[in-house]
Design a protein around this motif. Structure first.
Motif, short mmCIF file in Angstrom:
data_model
loop_
_atom_site.label_atom_id
_atom_site.label_comp_id
_atom_site.label_asym_id
_atom_site.label_seq_id
_atom_site.Cartn_x
_atom_site.Cartn_y
_atom_site.Cartn_z
N VAL A 1 0.84 -1.20 0.00
CA VAL A 1 0.00 0.00 0.00
C VAL A 1 0.88 1.25 0.00
CG1 VAL A 1 -1.59 1.34 1.43
CG2 VAL A 1 -2.02 -1.08 1.04
N THR B 1 2.48 1.69 -3.47
CA THR B 1 1.48 2.13 -4.44
C THR B 1 1.14 3.61 -4.23
OG1 THR B 1 0.57 -0.11 -4.53
CG2 THR B 1 -0.82 1.67 -5.35
N ALA B 2 1.01 4.02 -2.99
CA ALA B 2 0.73 5.43 -2.69
C ALA B 2 1.89 6.31 -3.14
CB ALA B 2 0.46 5.61 -1.20
#
Length: 181
Positions: free
Chosen positions: A55, A58-59
């Protein structure tokens, strides 16, 4: 009758234990009772950390794309702003790298003569999904004062890779309007 029933009842308990052990056997005949609670917690922690890292990555990639988009918007704004200025006269042509950087994308008008014999063809340049060349020719402004001019794009001749289309030769002085890059 009653003794046999007690014996069968006891035997049933043994069968249950036997089957449980037989189903949980792993390689080498070693008996196990399944994963320990600590192993399950470790596995869940590893999965949680991996998911959190995915996560976060991806951010970060999304943020990077937004930064790149802003850079492109800023560049387009500079090109538009400098393109709306009147053409830079030849006398004001920048002579140093920092001065040239301040004039990037600015329109300029130059007067000189082509040095066609020194034209360079930059190979493997695509335009509209076709292979070709960028054509770069020196323009002599004054003796010892030369600038490179990208004159455009030329398609590749696929029947004979060594053949180039002739450039329009303009003898004498020419006036060229373009952008500084």
């Amino acid at each position: 009758g009653t003794g046999q029933r007690g014996q069968h009842q006891h035997q049933g308990n043994d069968d249950h234990g036997f089957h449980r052990r037989r189903l949980s056997r792993q390689g080498g005949g070693m008996l196990t009772s399944g994963p320990s609670p600590a192993a399950g917690r470790r596995r869940r922690a590893v999965v949680l950390v991996a998911a959190a890292l995915a996560v976060a990555a991806t951010a970060r990639l999304g943020r990077w794309q937004l930064d790149r988009a802003q850079q492109k918007l800023d560049l387009q704004a500079r090109i538009t702003a400098r393109g709306s200025l009147p053409p830079l006269p030849q006398a004001d042509l920048p002579r140093t790298e920092p001065a040239a950087a301040d004039q990037h994308y600015r329109l300029v008008q130059l007067r000189g003569r082509w040095l066609s014999e020194r034209t360079v063809y930059l190979d493997n340049r695509q335009m509209n999904a076709r292979q070709g060349f960028f054509v770069v020719t020196p323009l002599q402004l004054a003796p010892g004062d030369v600038v490179l001019v990208q004159r455009g794009w030329m398609p590749r001749d696929f029947t004979d890779r060594s053949r180039l289309q002739p450039l329009p030769d303009q003898p004498g002085e020419v006036l060229v309007t373009g952008r500084l890059a």
